[in-house]
Design a protein around this motif. Structure first.
Motif: not given
Length: 818
Positions: A789-818
């Motif tokens: 790891f590049t970044h080591i968290p600051e452990f509390s009582n020897g452990k660390y868990l931080d669920v910062k964010n849960i979100k939806l990311v859309n992936e779009y699609k267009a069909i192009i024809s000539f």
């Protein structure tokens, strides 16, 4: 943090001592070393006026033809197709680790990246889970996968096993072979009878789809790392020592993963006999293909003069301590393959890698992080060193299937239960990563210039001490040349070391009777984490390029003349030196000047410029545009989204609600666009047509509920509609995450400083009316994996868990024809 640094320093010293000893080269005038730096600037020199490489033909039992009279042959340096040099660009994708309904889209994504051959494992243990009962249905339908490769005009190499590895349970060997009286991976006739049956079944799936039948299957790999590597048997007990999938005679020469060896193997002849038997069994059962490959690294056995001994290179292995690797140092890789010593005479075979780590799998105790920027310099080094093919492991990640509640990823070695993302250019759920784009620029170059490049030998700076991986100040460079023309290869990257720009340098290349200088005057800067391939004495159409500080990308062919596309590089002022009394016209955004007997054309970085010489057109675009470029039907398509071509139409896939597409040369007809609105916009540059697209949003919603600090509930409402996919993006710091639907594990994730993504497209049929439960576990301060790891968290009582964010990311699609 101080403990981590001191540990890495210790590891660094150990690794460097090992690399210097294991990779020391014998004295040779062509061994790479740092060129002398003279005066105020770094002046580098290389003499390419050397004897030509000897090409040997007819000594290898390889090659074949199809009903159209297309032929594939192999000499000691490169592969030919219809007598012309062919440069294989191979991407590994395991069909059994991906949903069958999306195979074709993935094949198109792979092809869009510039891959011309897919390699895939056939894992024996998931196809014959019960002895005598083979399963070739659904996601295991090898025949259907091969048919889709044929439909999409891409070749296929079938890695037949019987042993595969691939971080699969027992390396792909079925559990039911463990309790037999004979030894596996041996010349025992009972074992070979089972192999015969397996190969017969694979051949039935491939019947009519081989190259000789007019099909896409041009190659077969036999075994994997025989007399070099094995996987642990999963039939074991907690705390027990690992038992490897290997015959007793080979145990002392066998490792768990790719390793350097001392080259001593008392059973070499048994290895040769075994590999030859496998080829005989394959042919007997109908697997008659032009190319047979065998993993040749680390003294592994091959089919002598009957297979291509493919090579490997992993800069970030999870099976070794972190430290600078030798894989960013130019060498004569045809003469001195990586992971030497080898069991064969290298210069009798072409140097073609099968497993260059475009990513790496993480396991519980080790989680190396492969930055996308590291991969292109690695491949430029491979090609510049003399390889006449490249192969990525993995190019496309996936999910290892679960059958009857049984997990098939390696459990003994601590792999995720399902996730096989591999940090690859295309991810577990088909995500496009930055190195898909950067590698594409190399692949487009190889597609256009392979006939010239393949016969060119590698020439290295002479008369200097050997560069080692910790030398970050000297320019790393090599030339591939033949008959006075060629390409200058340069990189500025090294794994596990902080790099800096190499400033104010120049390179002089001495050919027979002349000196070619890069740049023509002054100096250039090679930015950190970058690479360059610069041509000299390159004839394009009727134009002779004496030298150029821009990199060739592709050629657009038309009846009015060809358009040669290059791209400029940050830190290197773009110029082309043209000889032969050219008459340049239509010069845009560039300066022309006379220099001795040459014409010098110079442009500005980050700007498009162009000119013509007779019918020859030249277009030079900035590197950022090149990263977003695709060649479709002799047009250059530039878009920040992914472009997939399909006959008379193309698809644009993007995560941005608004996207642009630029087409060069300009098109007169307005396109028809589905799933997005579009409008014309100002051309990106003169001669192009530009459009802006706005995608239709989706009604899918994500309801996230926190149950406990470690447990979350997710309910997806709505459907994908016109979306191509939607991803649950989870930003957390911890040890691991697991995702369940109806109490069944559907995927998992080991934290390695990257966001966790779960694609909904492959799960959407299971989600309506149900919840997905995410369970997270904390990271502990004494875990071994912190070394990565590049970044080591600051452990509390020897452990660390931080669920910062849960979100939806859309992936779009267009069909192009000539």
């Amino acid at each position: 943090m101080s403990i981590k640094i001191s540990f890495r320093v210790l590891v660094f010293n150990i690794i460097m001592f090992s690399f210097i000893r294991l990779n020391a080269q014998p004295a040779d005038s062509n061994i790479p070393g740092p060129a002398q730096k003279n005066g105020d600037h770094g002046k580098y020199f290389i003499n390419i006026d050397v004897p030509q490489k000897k090409i040997i033909k007819g000594h290898l039992d390889l090659g074949g033809a199809n009903p159209k009279e297309d032929s594939i042959n192999v000499n000691n340096y490169y592969i030919t197709f219809n007598g012309k040099p062919f440069f294989p660009v191979v991407g590994e994708f395991h069909f059994s680790r991906y949903p069958a309904q999306y195979w074709e889209e993935s094949i198109k994504k792979i092809k869009a990246g510039g891959i011309n051959i897919i390699a895939t494992y056939v894992f024996w243990n998931i196809h014959e889970r019960e002895e005598g009962v083979f399963d070739w249905y659904g996601n295991l339908n090898l025949r259907r996968f091969a048919e889709l490769c044929e439909k999409n005009d891409i070749y296929l190499i079938v890695r037949m096993g019987p042993f595969c590895h691939g971080e699969m349970r027992n390396g792909g060997i079925p559990d039911w072979l463990y309790g037999r009286s004979f030894e596996i991976r041996s010349n025992d006739e009972e074992y070979l009878a089972y192999v015969d049956r397996l190969y017969c079944e694979i051949a039935r799936q491939c019947n009519g789809l081989l190259f000789k039948d007019g099909g896409p299957i041009i190659g077969a790999q036999l075994e994997n790392e025989f007399q070099h590597s094995a996987a642990p048997w999963e039939i074991t007990y907690p705390g027990a020592r690992k038992e490897l999938t290997v015959a007793d005679k080979n145990i002392n020469v066998t490792h768990e993963q790719i390793s350097d060896t001392d080259g001593h193997n008392p059973h070499t002849e048994l290895g040769k006999t075994h590999m030859a038997r496998l080829k005989q069994i394959a042919i007997k059962n109908g697997m008659d293909v032009p190319l047979y490959t065998a993993t040749g690294w680390g003294n592994a056995a091959i089919v002598e003069k009957g297979s291509i001994p493919v090579t490997a290179g992993y800069a970030y292995p999870f099976w070794a301590p972190p430290g600078p690797s030798p894989f960013y140092l130019f060498k004569d890789i045809h003469k001195f393959p990586d992971y030497m010593p080898v069991s064969y005479e290298p210069e009798l075979y072409p140097s073609i890698p099968a497993e260059i780590g475009a990513g790496i799998q993480v396991k519980y105790s080790r989680r190396p992080i492969v930055e996308p920027a590291s991969v292109l310099p690695l491949m430029v080094r491979i090609v510049g060193s003399g390889s006449n093919g490249i192969g990525y492991y993995m190019y496309h990640g996936g999910s290892t299937p679960v059958f009857e509640g049984k997990f098939y990823n390696e459990d003994v070695n601590g792999l995720p239960k399902i996730n096989y993302d591999y940090q690859s250019p295309i991810g577990q759920y088909g995500q496009i990563r930055p190195h898909h784009k950067s590698l594409k620029t190399l692949h487009m170059f190889l597609e256009e210039h392979s006939e010239e490049l393949a016969p060119m030998q590698t020439i290295l700076p002479e008369g200097n001490e050997v560069i080692d991986p910790i030398n970050t100040t000297n320019l790393r460079y090599a030339v591939r040349a033949k008959d006075g023309k060629g390409f200058l290869f340069m990189i500025n990257f090294q794994d596990d070391i902080e790099m800096a720009d190499i400033n104010s340098v120049s390179v002089e290349v001495k050919t027979h009777g002349e000196m070619v200088r890069f740049p023509s005057s002054g100096t250039f800067n090679l930015k950190k984490s970058t690479s360059a391939i610069l041509p000299f004495n390159l004839k394009l159409g009727q134009t002779m390029i004496k030298s150029a500080t821009v990199q060739p990308l592709t050629t657009l062919h038309s009846g009015q003349g060809d358009c040669f596309v290059f791209f400029s590089l940050d830190g290197i002022d773009p110029e082309l030196v043209i000889t032969g009394n050219p008459t340049l016209t239509e010069i845009l955004n560039a300066r022309k000047s006379q220099k001795n007997n040459f014409i010098l054309v110079q442009g500005n970085n980050n700007e498009v410029f162009s000119f013509k010489n007779g019918k020859d057109q030249f277009l030079i675009i900035p590197q950022e545009m090149a990263l977003n470029s695709y060649k479709v039907h002799e047009h250059l398509i530039i878009s920040d989204g992914l472009i997939l071509s399909d006959e008379d139409q193309m698809s644009l896939i993007s995560r941005d609600l608004n996207s642009e597409i630029h087409i060069y040369p300009a098109v007169n007809k307005s396109p028809y666009v589905s799933y997005a609105s579009f409008s014309s916009t100002k051309p990106l540059f003169k001669g192009a047509t530009s459009y802006q697209l706005k995608f239709e949003n989706s009604d899918i919603q994500l309801k996230v509920s926190k149950i406990t600090a470690q447990k979350y509930s997710i309910v997806a409402e709505g459907d994908l509609g016109g979306l191509n996919d939607a991803f649950i993006e989870i930003d957390y710091i911890g040890d691991r995450g697991m995702a369940f639907i109806d109490g069944l594990l559907v995927t998992d994730h080991f934290y390695h400083e990257k966001k966790w993504e779960i694609g909904l497209k492959s799960l959407i049929s299971e989600l309506p009316g149900k919840e997905m439960v995410l369970i997270f576990h904390p990271l502990y301060s004494d875990q071994e994996t912190l070394v990565d790891f590049t970044h080591i968290p600051e452990f509390s009582n020897g452990k660390y868990l931080d669920v910062k964010n849960i979100k939806l990311v859309n992936e779009y699609k267009a069909i192009i024809s000539f």
